[in-house]
Design a protein around this motif. Structure first.
Motif, PDB file in Angstrom:
ATOM      1  N   THR A   1      23.697  27.303 -16.278  1.00 44.14           N
ATOM      2  CA  THR A   1      24.078  25.890 -16.210  1.00 44.14           C
ATOM      3  C   THR A   1      24.305  25.339 -17.610  1.00 44.14           C
ATOM      4  N   ILE A   2      25.486  24.788 -17.823  1.00 45.30           N
ATOM      5  CA  ILE A   2      25.774  24.138 -19.102  1.00 45.30           C
ATOM      6  C   ILE A   2      25.160  22.746 -19.042  1.00 45.30           C
ATOM      7  N   THR A   3      24.339  22.408 -20.030  1.00 47.91           N
ATOM      8  CA  THR A   3      23.657  21.118 -19.956  1.00 47.91           C
ATOM      9  C   THR A   3      24.396  20.025 -20.725  1.00 47.91           C
ATOM     10  N   ALA A   4      25.108  20.414 -21.787  1.00 47.59           N
ATOM     11  CA  ALA A   4      25.790  19.379 -22.575  1.00 47.59           C
ATOM     12  C   ALA A   4      26.831  19.990 -23.493  1.00 47.59           C
ATOM     13  N   PHE A   5      27.834  19.172 -23.829  1.00 48.70           N
ATOM     14  CA  PHE A   5      28.799  19.488 -24.884  1.00 48.70           C
ATOM     15  C   PHE A   5      28.683  18.412 -25.948  1.00 48.70           C
ATOM     16  N   GLU A   6      28.874  18.835 -27.202  1.00 51.46           N
ATOM     17  CA  GLU A   6      28.961  17.845 -28.269  1.00 51.46           C
ATOM     18  C   GLU A   6      29.967  18.317 -29.294  1.00 51.46           C
ATOM     19  N   ILE A   7      30.786  17.401 -29.787  1.00 52.88           N
ATOM     20  CA  ILE A   7      31.717  17.776 -30.850  1.00 52.88           C
ATOM     21  C   ILE A   7      31.718  16.740 -31.955  1.00 52.88           C
TER      22      ILE A   7
END
Lengths: 797, 161, 292
Positions: free
Chosen positions: A320-326
């Protein structure tokens, strides 16, 4: 949907007999292109036409201390030598900002630089002569005194206090900043089992249209009318802007677009040298032709995709991907481009990262900074390649970190096909996408398991092949949400007018434009299908503001979805009108009649009742024979604009299969696959070819293309020997498949497809290279993936 | 340097006499003096292939050839090769397969493809890609062009058989 | 990009060309195939006052084997080299190499003489001349000079040709029995200039090189005849020996750094080429990865 207007009952165009919708038919009118009888702007000659060559700054940043034109003026064939201040009396400057991009700032830009040149290649004077060659001779004799200024050439330090501010009036070199924070990102990273962080670098590149930018501007001082011949994608926009800055009314400007030798967004923008050409024609009262040569093109066509983007992803052990940040940084030129702005690309990156996936935790910062380099703006797939490469690169890294197959992690995180409508954490509204169905189809097409087995086998023999997957979403059919809301006079609606001519053929005028993608064909296919006439009897007129309805043109993959729908609606009305007349002539009712193969027929058994040619003859020449009271109307116009969804999102997935030679760093592209869902497909071959062309542009970005600037802001590879575009020898075959999720917004159900190939191709290749090099424990997050980059990463050099 | 020279040549089977400056290249001569604008200019340094024409039966870059060098030569352009039917089957295949989009590379591409087919009647896809590797196309991604050339080669062989 | 104005003369003979060169010196340029000259002129990198077109000089054409010597006229086009049976038999290295030169349309015009006089360090044919131990035949008004290829190339676009001389032919030894050749280059795309390349000519007797000439290109300012070849000559070639030769090669090369490739990159590729060459010529694929 369109409740406000009358909707005659008619089976959906997609079901009509002899419908062209969904059929691969050859595009009409290709003969002239294949015989070398097209009409590109550079082919055009007008009486008294003169040629302009621009004297261009050799420095990235310099004060223009003085310009001596005395010698140049005396040279053979010279009509005039014009500087910035002189031209400023004819054409006003512009500022490339839009109000909905909060905080976006930019300085006024002149058609020809007045006090200061701000990038190497910016025009500082114009030489007009009776031939290009003579103008070039004279340009060499124009003496410009420059005082070099320090140039801002590194986006990473553009905002440092010690770095000079290019436009003092703006205060700093920050053009635009956007912050987005959705969900609970910090908590999501804390909850993750693994967090991966990396930096992506994207090489600046450019469109390299085979036909360079070209304009013929023809000011007729007796008529007080300016005719602009230009390969623009948006002629009404050009009309509006030329009029605005030359102090004219729009009706005094006509923009004509005939054949265009490639655009891909390059020719949708407003260029200073083209504005200068319009102004020169007005000033000199004669047609002026500007054709950029290849070196000029490299130096002044918009560049794109110059980004440094930090990316971070949180993932649980179960995938499970919990978050993206860029944190994205992009370095544009010294001016935000007009009128679409140079902040849109970064804005799109923020909008699109993580788009295919379910996680609602997403944080982004994007900063756009000015540099003393060429201007940058929208180029095919605007922002999507960056967003997709970052997203898909992070997803692969997450997969690797937890030891999961890259396909499996996607299966666990792509938005479910039955989850729609829904929205992304960046606020994008999705009507209906098909990520899972597309992925399943892709795996079947490529025989994923067999390739994995082959990869394993070859690895034993030290042959390193890789598979790279890239899921993506794509913006198409934009409404006014893209530009209009920000104050740009860029139309987001399009119109089509159709009429029956006196011989029963159909004349169709549309506001979308053609650059080779098949706008003319899709329009003829729709009109022919809806009306019931063979395509050969449909003539399509486009690319002329005097002779088409007002509209946005072709860009952001809107031609089929918006222009096509307008064609459908207009033709539906024409059909009704024809049947009303036919019913009167035949003493029948419209419900008992249909039109098929160019004739009015009985809807019950298809018996021909009256040819359209005969009906037209009666209407136009013998109305005295019609029943009393009838006023036939054999022409109809309809406009269409998407109202419900600001953008019609499409989705797709791509895969790359390649081999990396670990001795030399060379990458051989073995095969590429795309599954694309663009809704109703009007002409399968044309859609697939758009995808293929788009993919190859992405492959060029992945392996070859980069505008190489030195620290002084000099573009060092402004020619086709040193800037590497993809040629046939290195490109793979590309298999294309489709899933179809029509949009319910329009009757046609078509979304756009023009940019999908470019959106995901580089991401797929980068993932494939990293997959190939997995045994060596390295990951490369920079494109273009040159042999040198690969060998360095491998530690071989 | 500013004195024009007289040249006499054949262009698409037609005798042409002209006065040209030495620096005028063949592409510009065809386009501007003869108004045969089917030969396109894309780079002027011999790389993109848009200006490909036939000179004495062999393909050349018109941008790298001086008009004065064509004195006494037989030049064939896309217009001539279309009108005499030599490219007809290739053009049909290009149309059916949509092996052109904007059309700017197409004249050069057709002439280069025909050059290959005259030398090899059964080229592999790799050979086709290689022979066309000097013709830049930005629109198609090349696959449709390779397909069209391959189909044409097959059809020609079957006609001969 | 239109060339600056120039005067133009069609030379009727070598002497006629030499007269023009003598009169104009550095202000004149010889037009042979034009495939290197014209781009430079269109880009206005050079602006000669006079162009001397030697394309009509019949004496400069022709490929002929006279005993042990193969005579190739300067106006021989690349396409002629590719299609010539004499070249295929007497100098197969040239057939192999010429297939890598640019593209068909360029090969139909570009000439051997032009390529050699232009002396691009990344070009194929100059390296082939060095590998083949060719003699470059040059004529001036005072007579003919014959220059060994390895001395002819002096630097980037520099040769020992003076501004008043014309390259008229090359002569090279006809390939003997037991001779073998190898050609390979690494280029980003078909027809591009190489990042590194190797033209090799050898005589192999009983799996031993009795003669080996390794001419590397794109790894310096001119073709480099590798001294490393002597390490491999007249001795059994073992993986260790190949490794040693590779070290020697690495030390003797001083490649340039540019945006296409760094110096270490070119050096590395040269070593890869060496291993590939030795493995291929000796028919020993296990040597292919050697020494790198």
């Amino acid at each position: 949907m369109t409740a406000a207007r009358e909707k005659p009952e008619v089976p959906s165009v997609l079901d009509r007999p002899n419908s062209y919708i969904g059929k691969t038919v050859p595009r009409p009118n290709l003969d002239r292109l294949m015989q070398g009888r097209g009409q590109y702007v550079s082919d055009l000659e007008l009486p008294r036409m003169a040629h302009v060559v621009f004297v261009r700054s050799p420095h990235a940043h310099a004060k223009i201390a003085g310009i001596d034109t005395a010698v140049a003026n005396q040279m053979p064939g010279v009509v005039a030598v014009v500087t910035g201040p002189e031209l400023a009396a004819v054409i006003t400057p512009w500022v490339g900002v839009l109000s909905h991009l909060k905080g976006l700032k930019s300085a006024p830009q002149q058609a020809i630089a007045v006090d200061r040149a701000c990038w190497q290649g910016e025009a500082v004077a114009a030489v007009v002569a009776t031939s290009r060659a003579l103008a070039e001779d004279a340009a060499e004799a124009v003496l410009v005194e420059y005082e070099e200024l320090e140039a801002v050439t590194d986006m990473r330090t553009a905002l440092n206090p010690q770095t000079p501010v290019i436009h003092a009036v703006l205060g700093d070199n920050l053009a635009f900043e956007r912050i987005h924070d959705a969900g609970t990102v910090d908590q999501a990273f804390a909850d993750a089992d693994e967090v991966v962080e990396t930096s992506f670098i994207f090489g600046r590149h450019t469109g390299v249209t085979l036909e360079p930018r070209a304009v013929v501007a023809d000011w007729n001082s007796a008529e007080e009318r300016l005719t602009i011949y230009q390969g623009s994608q948006a002629p009404h926009m050009v009309q509006n802007i030329a009029a605005l800055h030359l102090g004219l009314e729009e009706r005094q400007v006509r923009v004509v677009c005939k054949d265009v030798g490639g655009s891909f967004g390059i020719k949708v923008h407003i260029y200073a040298d083209e504005m200068a050409t319009y102004a020169l024609s007005k000033l000199l009262r004669r047609p002026i032709k500007f054709v950029a040569d290849r070196v000029e093109s490299f130096n002044t066509d918009i560049h794109a995709r110059d980004h440094h983007c930090k990316g971070k992803i949180g993932v649980k052990r179960d995938g499970t991907i919990t978050a993206f940040e860029i944190d994205d940084l992009t370095g544009i030129g010294p001016y935000s481009m007009y009128p679409r702005t140079s902040a849109i690309e970064a804005n799109q990156v923020v909008n699109l990262v993580g788009g295919p996936y379910v996680t609602m935790n997403y944080r982004a910062r994007a900063r756009v900074v000015f540099q003393n380099k060429n201007v940058m703006c929208q180029y095919r797939a605007v922002g999507h390649p960056i967003a997709c490469s970052v997203t898909e690169g992070l997803v692969d890294l997450a997969a690797m970190k937890i030891g999961m197959d890259p396909v499996e992690i996607r299966r666990r995180n792509l938005i479910a096909d039955d989850a729609y409508p829904c929205a992304s954490p960046s606020g994008l509204r999705f009507e209906k996408l098909s990520h899972h169905a597309s992925l399943a189809k892709l795996l079947e097409m490529m025989d994923y398991d067999r390739l994995r087995a082959e990869q394993a086998e070859l690895r034993k023999r030290n042959i390193h092949r890789g598979i790279g997957i890239a899921s993506f979403i794509e913006v198409t059919n934009p409404s006014a949400a893209f530009y209009g809301v920000g104050g740009a006079k860029i139309s987001s609606q399009d119109g089509v007018a159709v009429r029956l001519d006196a011989q029963g053929s159909v004349i169709c005028q549309t506001s979308i434009t053609e650059q080779g993608q098949g706008s003319e064909s899709l329009t003829a296919q729709i009109v022919g299908s809806v009306l019931g006439v063979p395509m050969e009897r449909v003539r399509v007129i486009l690319g002329d503001t005097d002779n088409t309805p007002y509209g946005g043109g072709t860009w952001a993959s809107r031609g089929a979805g918006i222009g096509g729908e307008a064609a459908l609606q207009a033709t539906t009305i024409l059909r009704k009108n024809i049947l009303d007349v036919a019913a009167a002539i035949l003493q029948s009712t419209p419900a008992e009649l249909d039109i098929a193969d160019g004739a009015v027929v009985n809807s019950s058994d298809g018996t021909s009742r009256i040819e359209l040619s005969e009906l037209a003859r009666i209407v136009y020449f013998r109305p005295d024979t019609l029943p009393p009271g009838i006023q036939p109307e054999l022409m109809a116009t309809r406009h269409y604009v998407p109202r419900e969804y600001p953008f019609a999102f499409t989705n797709g997935v791509q895969a790359s299969w390649l081999e990396v030679d670990t001795d030399t760093g060379f990458v051989k592209l073995l095969k590429h696959w795309v599954v694309e869902d663009c809704g109703t497909i009007i002409n399968p071959q044309l859609v697939d070819e758009q995808i293929r062309g788009g993919v190859v542009q992405g492959l060029g970005a992945a392996l070859f293309e980069k505008c190489i600037y030195d620290e002084r802001g000099q573009l060092t590879n402004a020619n086709m020997a040193d800037y590497l575009v993809p040629m046939s020898g290195e490109m793979p075959d590309i298999d294309v498949g489709h899933v179809v999720s029509p949009t319910a917004e329009s009757e046609l159900g078509a979304k756009g497809a023009g940019e999908a190939g470019t959106a995901g191709a580089a991401a797929a290749v980068a993932n494939a290279v990293n997959d190939a090099l997995r045994p060596f424990g390295i990951t490369i997050t920079e494109i273009p993936l040159t042999p040198q980059l690969i060998l360095s990463a491998l530690g071989r050099i | 340097m500013t004195t024009p020279m007289t040249i006499s040549l054949s262009v698409n089977g037609e005798r042409v006499d002209a006065q040209v400056l030495p620096r005028l290249n063949l592409a510009d001569f065809l386009r501007e003096h003869l108004h045969l604008t089917g030969t396109h200019v894309g780079c002027e340094h011999g790389i993109c292939g848009a200006c490909t024409v036939r000179l004495d039966g062999e393909i050349v870059r018109a941008c790298l050839t001086l008009a004065v060098q064509a004195h006494g030569a037989n030049v064939e352009t896309i217009e001539g090769l279309s009108d005499n039917g030599e490219l007809a089957d290739l053009q049909r295949a290009f149309r059916d397969r949509n092996a052109l989009q904007c059309g700017y590379c197409t004249p050069g591409m057709l002439i280069a493809a025909q050059d290959l087919l005259k030398q090899h009647s059964e080229p592999s896809r790799e050979q086709i890609r290689e022979h066309l590797s000097g013709n830049y196309c930005r629109c198609t991604g090349y696959q449709a062009i390779i397909d069209a050339v391959e189909v044409t080669a097959r059809l020609r062989r079957s006609r001969v058989a | 990009m239109k060339a600056a104005a120039f005067a133009y003369r069609r030379a009727t003979s070598v002497d006629d060309a030499l007269d023009s060169l003598a009169a104009y010196g550095e202000k004149a340029k010889v037009l042979s195939g034009g495939q290197s000259l014209m781009p430079a002129m269109n880009l206005r990198l050079i602006s000669p006052e006079l162009i001397i077109d030697i394309g009509g000089i019949a004496e400069l054409r022709g490929i002929a084997a006279k005993g042990d010597v193969l005579h190739i006229g300067a106006l021989t086009r690349h396409v002629d080299l590719l299609s010539s049976p004499e070249i295929a038999t007497c100098a197969p290295l040239l057939s192999k190499a010429t297939a890598h030169v640019a593209h068909p349309a360029i090969r139909n015009r570009g000439t051997l003489g032009g390529s050699l006089a232009h002396a691009d360090p990344a070009a194929e044919l100059p390296a082939c001349m060095v590998a083949l131990d060719a003699v470059i035949v040059v004529r001036g008004r005072t007579g003919e000079r014959r220059i060994a290829a390895v001395e002819f190339f002096q630097g980037i676009f520099q040769t020992t040709l003076s501004a008043e001389e014309l390259l008229v032919a090359v002569e090279l030894p006809v390939a003997q029995k037991k001779s073998a050749c190898f050609f390979h280059e690494f280029a980003r795309r078909h027809g591009d200039y190489a990042l590194a390349g190797l033209a090799a000519q050898a005589v192999i007797e009983d799996d031993v090189f009795s003669d080996l000439r390794l001419a590397f290109f794109a790894v310096g300012d001119r073709p480099v005849l590798a001294g490393a070849a002597t390490t491999l000559t007249n001795t059994a070639v073992t993986p260790m020996l190949l490794s040693k030769a590779s070290e020697v090669l690495s030390k003797e090369l001083d490649p340039q750094d540019d945006q296409q490739a760094s110096s270490p990159m070119r050096r590395h590729l040269a070593r890869v080429l060496l291993a590939h060459c030795v493995a291929t010529l000796l028919g020993r694929p296990e040597l292919r990865g050697g020494g790198v």
